[in-house]
Each structure stands twice: as C-alpha cells, then as structure tokens.
Design a protein around this motif. Sequence first.
Motif, PDB file in Angstrom:
ATOM      1  N   LYS A  44      44.561  32.271  40.670  1.00 47.77           N
ATOM      2  CA  LYS A  44      44.501  32.119  42.112  1.00 47.77           C
ATOM      3  C   LYS A  44      44.433  33.299  42.727  1.00 47.77           C
ATOM      4  CE  LYS A  44      49.242  29.602  42.581  1.00 47.77           C
ATOM      5  NZ  LYS A  44      50.895  29.904  42.292  1.00 47.77           N
ATOM      6  N   LEU A  45      43.701  33.274  43.822  1.00 44.68           N
ATOM      7  CA  LEU A  45      43.218  35.058  44.393  1.00 44.68           C
ATOM      8  C   LEU A  45      44.363  35.746  44.653  1.00 44.68           C
ATOM      9  CD1 LEU A  45      40.752  33.061  46.951  1.00 44.68           C
ATOM     10  CD2 LEU A  45      39.909  34.218  44.690  1.00 44.68           C
ATOM     11  N   THR A  46      43.875  36.773  44.383  1.00 49.78           N
ATOM     12  CA  THR A  46      44.674  38.132  44.564  1.00 49.78           C
ATOM     13  C   THR A  46      43.639  39.385  44.832  1.00 49.78           C
ATOM     14  OG1 THR A  46      46.286  39.423  42.595  1.00 49.78           O
ATOM     15  CG2 THR A  46      44.529  38.150  41.626  1.00 49.78           C
ATOM     16  N   GLU A  47      43.860  40.237  44.814  1.00 46.70           N
ATOM     17  CA  GLU A  47      43.632  41.537  45.714  1.00 46.70           C
ATOM     18  C   GLU A  47      43.008  41.804  44.279  1.00 46.70           C
ATOM     19  OE1 GLU A  47      44.146  45.758  48.070  1.00 46.70           O
ATOM     20  OE2 GLU A  47      45.590  43.785  48.264  1.00 46.70           O
ATOM     21  N   LEU A  48      41.874  42.903  44.327  1.00 44.81           N
ATOM     22  CA  LEU A  48      41.323  43.426  42.749  1.00 44.81           C
ATOM     23  C   LEU A  48      41.006  44.096  43.570  1.00 44.81           C
ATOM     24  CD1 LEU A  48      38.437  42.949  41.473  1.00 44.81           C
ATOM     25  CD2 LEU A  48      37.060  43.654  42.220  1.00 44.81           C
ATOM     26  N   THR A  49      42.381  45.243  42.491  1.00 47.36           N
ATOM     27  CA  THR A  49      42.359  46.707  42.268  1.00 47.36           C
ATOM     28  C   THR A  49      41.260  47.237  41.062  1.00 47.36           C
ATOM     29  OG1 THR A  49      44.323  45.968  40.854  1.00 47.36           O
ATOM     30  CG2 THR A  49      44.958  45.766  42.880  1.00 47.36           C
ATOM     31  N   GLU A  50      42.039  48.980  41.311  1.00 46.32           N
ATOM     32  CA  GLU A  50      41.111  49.762  39.946  1.00 46.32           C
ATOM     33  C   GLU A  50      41.392  48.631  39.096  1.00 46.32           C
ATOM     34  OE1 GLU A  50      40.451  53.979  38.828  1.00 46.32           O
ATOM     35  OE2 GLU A  50      40.893  53.528  40.543  1.00 46.32           O
ATOM     36  N   LYS A  51      42.706  48.369  38.588  1.00 41.38           N
ATOM     37  CA  LYS A  51      43.342  48.177  36.938  1.00 41.38           C
ATOM     38  C   LYS A  51      42.588  46.480  37.259  1.00 41.38           C
ATOM     39  CE  LYS A  51      45.777  47.881  33.381  1.00 41.38           C
ATOM     40  NZ  LYS A  51      45.035  48.780  32.182  1.00 41.38           N
ATOM     41  N   ARG A  52      42.440  46.171  37.509  1.00 37.58           N
ATOM     42  CA  ARG A  52      41.540  44.152  37.488  1.00 37.58           C
ATOM     43  C   ARG A  52      40.225  44.486  37.702  1.00 37.58           C
ATOM     44  NH1 ARG A  52      45.140  40.526  37.774  1.00 37.58           N
ATOM     45  NH2 ARG A  52      47.302  40.439  39.075  1.00 37.58           N
ATOM     46  N   GLN A  53      39.583  45.323  38.183  1.00 38.55           N
ATOM     47  CA  GLN A  53      38.182  45.590  37.476  1.00 38.55           C
ATOM     48  C   GLN A  53      37.510  46.007  36.648  1.00 38.55           C
ATOM     49  OE1 GLN A  53      37.310  48.942  40.778  1.00 38.55           O
ATOM     50  NE2 GLN A  53      35.776  47.191  41.655  1.00 38.55           N
ATOM     51  N   GLU A  54      38.480  47.153  36.064  1.00 40.10           N
ATOM     52  CA  GLU A  54      39.209  47.453  34.838  1.00 40.10           C
ATOM     53  C   GLU A  54      38.577  45.868  33.866  1.00 40.10           C
ATOM     54  OE1 GLU A  54      41.161  50.513  33.733  1.00 40.10           O
ATOM     55  OE2 GLU A  54      40.621  52.009  35.319  1.00 40.10           O
ATOM     56  N   ILE A  55      39.943  45.258  33.679  1.00 40.71           N
ATOM     57  CA  ILE A  55      40.288  44.088  32.868  1.00 40.71           C
ATOM     58  C   ILE A  55      38.536  43.143  33.257  1.00 40.71           C
ATOM     59  CG2 ILE A  55      41.417  42.029  32.914  1.00 40.71           C
ATOM     60  CD1 ILE A  55      43.732  44.334  33.833  1.00 40.71           C
ATOM     61  N   ASN A  56      37.883  42.727  33.938  1.00 42.45           N
ATOM     62  CA  ASN A  56      37.088  41.663  34.672  1.00 42.45           C
ATOM     63  C   ASN A  56      35.500  42.683  33.806  1.00 42.45           C
ATOM     64  OD1 ASN A  56      38.979  40.390  35.785  1.00 42.45           O
ATOM     65  ND2 ASN A  56      37.937  40.682  38.030  1.00 42.45           N
ATOM     66  N   LEU A  57      35.466  43.603  33.973  1.00 45.98           N
ATOM     67  CA  LEU A  57      34.754  44.478  33.415  1.00 45.98           C
ATOM     68  C   LEU A  57      34.546  44.122  31.991  1.00 45.98           C
ATOM     69  CD1 LEU A  57      34.095  48.222  35.286  1.00 45.98           C
ATOM     70  CD2 LEU A  57      32.444  46.077  34.781  1.00 45.98           C
ATOM     71  N   ALA A  58      35.546  44.427  31.721  1.00 45.96           N
ATOM     72  CA  ALA A  58      36.263  44.098  29.120  1.00 45.96           C
ATOM     73  C   ALA A  58      35.872  42.932  29.247  1.00 45.96           C
ATOM     74  CB  ALA A  58      37.418  44.761  29.688  1.00 45.96           C
ATOM     75  N   LEU A  59      36.198  42.106  30.020  1.00 45.65           N
ATOM     76  CA  LEU A  59      36.301  40.089  30.045  1.00 45.65           C
ATOM     77  C   LEU A  59      35.053  40.170  30.115  1.00 45.65           C
ATOM     78  CD1 LEU A  59      37.231  37.789  29.926  1.00 45.65           C
ATOM     79  CD2 LEU A  59      38.117  37.837  32.229  1.00 45.65           C
ATOM     80  N   GLU A  60      34.158  40.828  31.323  1.00 40.07           N
ATOM     81  CA  GLU A  60      32.864  40.431  31.403  1.00 40.07           C
ATOM     82  C   GLU A  60      31.399  40.664  30.374  1.00 40.07           C
ATOM     83  OE1 GLU A  60      29.264  41.149  34.579  1.00 40.07           O
ATOM     84  OE2 GLU A  60      30.532  42.364  33.822  1.00 40.07           O
ATOM     85  N   ARG A  61      31.986  41.886  29.475  1.00 40.80           N
ATOM     86  CA  ARG A  61      31.596  42.478  28.031  1.00 40.80           C
ATOM     87  C   ARG A  61      31.383  41.258  26.917  1.00 40.80           C
ATOM     88  NH1 ARG A  61      33.879  46.724  27.343  1.00 40.80           N
ATOM     89  NH2 ARG A  61      35.268  46.064  25.981  1.00 40.80           N
ATOM     90  N   ILE A  62      33.043  41.552  26.858  1.00 40.31           N
ATOM     91  CA  ILE A  62      33.254  39.964  26.008  1.00 40.31           C
ATOM     92  C   ILE A  62      32.704  39.155  25.964  1.00 40.31           C
ATOM     93  CG2 ILE A  62      35.258  38.852  24.960  1.00 40.31           C
ATOM     94  CD1 ILE A  62      36.724  41.220  25.349  1.00 40.31           C
ATOM     95  N   TYR A  63      32.973  38.147  27.258  1.00 44.88           N
ATOM     96  CA  TYR A  63      32.113  37.004  27.615  1.00 44.88           C
ATOM     97  C   TYR A  63      30.551  36.690  26.914  1.00 44.88           C
ATOM     98  CZ  TYR A  63      30.914  32.531  30.173  1.00 44.88           C
ATOM     99  OH  TYR A  63      29.958  31.485  30.631  1.00 44.88           O
ATOM    100  N   ASN A  64      29.849  38.327  27.687  1.00 47.54           N
ATOM    101  CA  ASN A  64      28.605  38.177  27.640  1.00 47.54           C
ATOM    102  C   ASN A  64      28.311  37.974  26.325  1.00 47.54           C
ATOM    103  OD1 ASN A  64      28.357  37.937  29.968  1.00 47.54           O
ATOM    104  ND2 ASN A  64      28.202  40.433  30.445  1.00 47.54           N
ATOM    105  N   ASN A  65      28.816  39.374  25.397  1.00 44.86           N
ATOM    106  CA  ASN A  65      28.665  39.343  23.621  1.00 44.86           C
ATOM    107  C   ASN A  65      28.781  38.177  23.045  1.00 44.86           C
ATOM    108  OD1 ASN A  65      28.025  42.297  23.931  1.00 44.86           O
ATOM    109  ND2 ASN A  65      30.465  42.622  23.680  1.00 44.86           N
TER     110      ASN A  65
END
Length: 80
Positions: A44-65
């Motif tokens: 579901k869509l949820t507000e993009l907080t600073e914590k969720r931005q950090e999670i997305n950055l880590a997830l993106e790095r793991i996914y790309n690697n």
Amino acid sequence: MKLTKVYCDLFGHNYKLTKKVTHHVKEYTCSCCKKQLTTSSTGKLTELTEKRQEINLALERIYNNRTVRLQQKLISSSIY
C-alpha cells in the motif's frame, strides 16, 4: 493555506512516479503539492518519511548489487 493544497484537497493528489527502488517498491510525488509517498511492505502507499527514505536507499543498494551479481553469474555460466 497554499492554493496547491486546496486543489489537492478538492480534487485529490496527482501522483507521478519519481523513482523505482525495486520492481515492487516505488516512490511517488504529487505534482501539485509535492507530497511524497512510497510503497509499504504490504504493497500500500504510505507517506515517505526520512526513515522510509533510508530504508528505500538500503533496499535499492541491495537490489542493485544482487542484480549485478546475478548478471555476472549468468554471463560467466554462459561462457563455459
């Protein structure tokens, strides 16, 4: 109150895809009021907080690697 906020309150937000984190996780921004959303773990869509931005950055790095590693493995296995 800003005019763009009033517009969004009356007619709803106009979300545009701004970033693909993975195939399933994406980030969206309202083109009027600049409100940001992301896909939650439940899909579901949820507000993009600073914590969720950090999670997305880590997830993106793991996914790309992982994607790069799988492509290299595929290339090396097709050579032999």
